[in-house]
Write a protein that holds these residues in place. Sequence first.
Motif, PDB file in Angstrom:
ATOM      1  N   MET A  44       4.974  12.600  -8.266  1.00 30.98           N
ATOM      2  CA  MET A  44       3.590  12.141  -8.352  1.00 30.98           C
ATOM      3  C   MET A  44       2.939  12.614  -9.650  1.00 30.98           C
ATOM      4  N   ASP A  69       0.067  15.281   1.815  1.00 27.30           N
ATOM      5  CA  ASP A  69       1.189  14.727   1.055  1.00 27.30           C
ATOM      6  C   ASP A  69       1.415  13.263   1.426  1.00 27.30           C
ATOM      7  N   MET A 119       0.555  17.374  -6.132  1.00 27.26           N
ATOM      8  CA  MET A 119       1.003  16.389  -5.144  1.00 27.26           C
ATOM      9  C   MET A 119       2.517  16.452  -4.999  1.00 27.26           C
ATOM     10  N   VAL A 171       6.595   8.979  12.730  1.00 29.10           N
ATOM     11  CA  VAL A 171       6.216   9.577  11.443  1.00 29.10           C
ATOM     12  C   VAL A 171       4.886   8.978  10.968  1.00 29.10           C
ATOM     13  N   ILE A 215      12.173   5.767   1.154  1.00 29.43           N
ATOM     14  CA  ILE A 215      11.988   5.165   2.481  1.00 29.43           C
ATOM     15  C   ILE A 215      12.747   3.840   2.625  1.00 29.43           C
ATOM     16  N   ASP A 218      16.522   9.317   4.372  1.00 28.31           N
ATOM     17  CA  ASP A 218      16.636   9.778   5.757  1.00 28.31           C
ATOM     18  C   ASP A 218      16.270   8.663   6.733  1.00 28.31           C
ATOM     19  N   LEU A 219      15.368   7.798   6.307  1.00 32.06           N
ATOM     20  CA  LEU A 219      14.897   6.707   7.162  1.00 32.06           C
ATOM     21  C   LEU A 219      16.054   5.851   7.683  1.00 32.06           C
ATOM     22  N   ILE A 226       5.038  16.762   8.578  1.00 35.54           N
ATOM     23  CA  ILE A 226       4.619  16.381   7.231  1.00 35.54           C
ATOM     24  C   ILE A 226       3.105  16.555   7.134  1.00 35.54           C
ATOM     25  N   TRP A 231      17.065   6.742  11.088  1.00 33.46           N
ATOM     26  CA  TRP A 231      16.044   6.783  12.135  1.00 33.46           C
ATOM     27  C   TRP A 231      15.921   5.445  12.860  1.00 33.46           C
ATOM     28  N   GLY A 266       0.798  -1.220   0.000  1.00 37.10           N
ATOM     29  CA  GLY A 266       0.000   0.000   0.000  1.00 37.10           C
ATOM     30  C   GLY A 266       0.837   1.281   0.000  1.00 37.10           C
ATOM     31  N   CYS A 267       2.121   1.177   0.249  1.00 39.79           N
ATOM     32  CA  CYS A 267       2.982   2.364   0.236  1.00 39.79           C
ATOM     33  C   CYS A 267       3.597   2.561  -1.155  1.00 39.79           C
ATOM     34  N   ALA A 312       9.079  10.408  -0.605  1.00 37.26           N
ATOM     35  CA  ALA A 312      10.450  10.295  -0.115  1.00 37.26           C
ATOM     36  C   ALA A 312      11.013   8.882  -0.337  1.00 37.26           C
TER      37      ALA A 312
HETATM   38  C1  HEC Z   1      -0.629   9.063  -1.027  1.00 34.99           C
HETATM   39  C2  HEC Z   1       0.791   8.876  -1.128  1.00 34.99           C
HETATM   40  C3  HEC Z   1       1.543   8.194  -0.021  1.00 34.99           C
HETATM   41  C4  HEC Z   1       1.284   6.973   0.564  1.00 34.99           C
HETATM   42  C5  HEC Z   1       0.142   6.021   0.274  1.00 34.99           C
HETATM   43  C6  HEC Z   1       2.332   6.752   1.516  1.00 34.99           C
HETATM   44  N1  HEC Z   1       3.206   7.804   1.516  1.00 34.99           N
HETATM   45 FE1  HEC Z   1       4.800   8.055   2.753  1.00 34.99          FE
HETATM   46  N2  HEC Z   1       5.152   9.892   1.954  1.00 34.99           N
HETATM   47  C7  HEC Z   1       4.465  10.447   0.901  1.00 34.99           C
HETATM   48  C8  HEC Z   1       5.039  11.753   0.591  1.00 34.99           C
HETATM   49  C9  HEC Z   1       4.568  12.678  -0.522  1.00 34.99           C
HETATM   50  C10 HEC Z   1       6.092  11.952   1.516  1.00 34.99           C
HETATM   51  C11 HEC Z   1       6.991  13.195   1.625  1.00 34.99           C
HETATM   52  C12 HEC Z   1       6.275  14.186   2.466  1.00 34.99           C
HETATM   53  C13 HEC Z   1       7.146  15.338   2.878  1.00 34.99           C
HETATM   54  O1  HEC Z   1       8.374  15.209   2.842  1.00 34.99           O
HETATM   55  O2  HEC Z   1       6.585  16.372   3.246  1.00 34.99           O
HETATM   56  C14 HEC Z   1       6.134  10.771   2.359  1.00 34.99           C
HETATM   57  C15 HEC Z   1       7.012  10.598   3.418  1.00 34.99           C
HETATM   58  C16 HEC Z   1       7.127   9.433   4.150  1.00 34.99           C
HETATM   59  C17 HEC Z   1       8.069   9.237   5.218  1.00 34.99           C
HETATM   60  C18 HEC Z   1       9.083  10.256   5.698  1.00 34.99           C
HETATM   61  C19 HEC Z   1      10.350  10.052   4.948  1.00 34.99           C
HETATM   62  C20 HEC Z   1      11.304  11.208   4.982  1.00 34.99           C
HETATM   63  O3  HEC Z   1      12.465  10.995   4.624  1.00 34.99           O
HETATM   64  O4  HEC Z   1      10.885  12.314   5.344  1.00 34.99           O
HETATM   65  C21 HEC Z   1       7.927   7.938   5.673  1.00 34.99           C
HETATM   66  C22 HEC Z   1       8.718   7.248   6.763  1.00 34.99           C
HETATM   67  C23 HEC Z   1       6.861   7.356   4.898  1.00 34.99           C
HETATM   68  N3  HEC Z   1       6.382   8.285   3.996  1.00 34.99           N
HETATM   69  C24 HEC Z   1       6.427   6.052   5.057  1.00 34.99           C
HETATM   70  C25 HEC Z   1       5.318   5.532   4.395  1.00 34.99           C
HETATM   71  C26 HEC Z   1       4.827   4.189   4.582  1.00 34.99           C
HETATM   72  C27 HEC Z   1       5.487   3.142   5.471  1.00 34.99           C
HETATM   73  C28 HEC Z   1       3.702   4.059   3.840  1.00 34.99           C
HETATM   74  C29 HEC Z   1       2.782   2.866   3.709  1.00 34.99           C
HETATM   75  C30 HEC Z   1       2.316   2.284   4.922  1.00 34.99           C
HETATM   76  C31 HEC Z   1       3.500   5.337   3.150  1.00 34.99           C
HETATM   77  N4  HEC Z   1       4.508   6.195   3.502  1.00 34.99           N
HETATM   78  C32 HEC Z   1       2.445   5.609   2.291  1.00 34.99           C
HETATM   79  C33 HEC Z   1       3.392   9.896   0.246  1.00 34.99           C
HETATM   80  C34 HEC Z   1       2.763   8.705   0.585  1.00 34.99           C
END
Ligand code: HEC
Length: 306
Positions: free
Chosen positions: A227, A271, A232, A255, A238, A243-244, A267, A247, A213-214, A236
Amino acid sequence: MKSKFRIILKWTLRVVGALVLLLLAAYGVIYYQSEQRLNQVYQVTPVKLAIPTDSASLALGEHILAIRGCQDCHGKDLAGKVFIDDPGLGQVVASNLTSGKGGIGKIFTPEDWVKAIRHGVGTDNKPLLVMPSNEFFPMSNADLANLIGYLKSLPPVDNELPVHNLKPLARVLYIAGPLSMLTSAQKIDHTQEVVDKIEPAVNAEYGKYLAVGCSGCHGQDFKGQEMPIPGMKASANITSTGDLGKWTEEQFMTVLKTGKRPDGRQIDNKDMPWEATKNFKDDEMKAIFRYLQTLPGSQNLQTSAE
Ligand code: HEC
Ligand code: HEC
């Protein structure tokens, strides 16, 4: 002088006319191709599921709904909403999933639910727009049955919605590639076997199951991407090369729960949907963290790989 001007004007008009014709012809081809793809009929065989009605199964279904982000698009009460409304791209509407007016709850058979969620096709067997079924396809039969059970138990909400309206730019981007995710049905191998049940565990294997789902936003390799939908933010990296990598598990969980990064930056839920990811249980977050650490490029590969 006058006749020279006339000749220039004549030729300019001819060139402009030819260009307009060429553009119209090109758009004609794109329109035709997009109509073909949007109207392609998928003959899928939806699995026959026994849909549960007991409260324990419905609670499991409610949890799946919360972590899969269905409400981001279909609304908090799942009564649907206009999901994309862009002057250039047009309108895409996420359906009302309840049994209220304008909803599908009353009419959908269990097979219709499976076709929509797992296969990304509607009751007419044509691809659904924007519905990310490629992410939901691998969901186990047991999880899917619980999810559908919960959806069928939703309180009815009356909400009659407008129809989709794809503008030329959306069709061009759809055919050219950047918006190819508009229909997920074509990205799914519909004949693939799906597991009946997967037992939750705090390990990378279960984390991988949840992290599908991510990938829609973070990319197949979880290294982040631009995106396709205007406005949008880019996602990042991950894996632990992002950065992860610096952490702790605890900081990663913060987060997902609050959108707050270790450096204090907040955040935006628009987003990165942490209002959805905060619903993961701690053990599920730990499993995802372990999985992310096994990804290629990870500095922690040696320590976390079995
Ligand atoms: C709808 C889109 C979307 C989905 C679905 C999503 N993410 Fe994200 N995620 C983002 C965006 C865009 C950012 C960057 C946001 C920012 O930096 O302001 C982000 C940032 C992150 C970050 C911070 C990373 C950093 O270096 O700052 C983590 C950790 C993360 N997501 C984990 C996950 C995980 C785990 C999942 C699934 C369970 C997930 N995300 C699902 C869009 C999404
Ligand atoms: C990224 C946005 C998005 C997410 C996330 C999403 N959907 Fe959808 N879904 C849509 C849109 C848009 C449609 C309408 C598609 C169409 O009419 O072509 C749709 C259609 C559907 C349909 C078919 C309804 C019909 O009118 O035929 C069902 C059922 C459905 N979604 C269930 C879910 C469930 C359950 C989840 C979570 C597991 C979910 N959706 C997550 C955007 C989304």
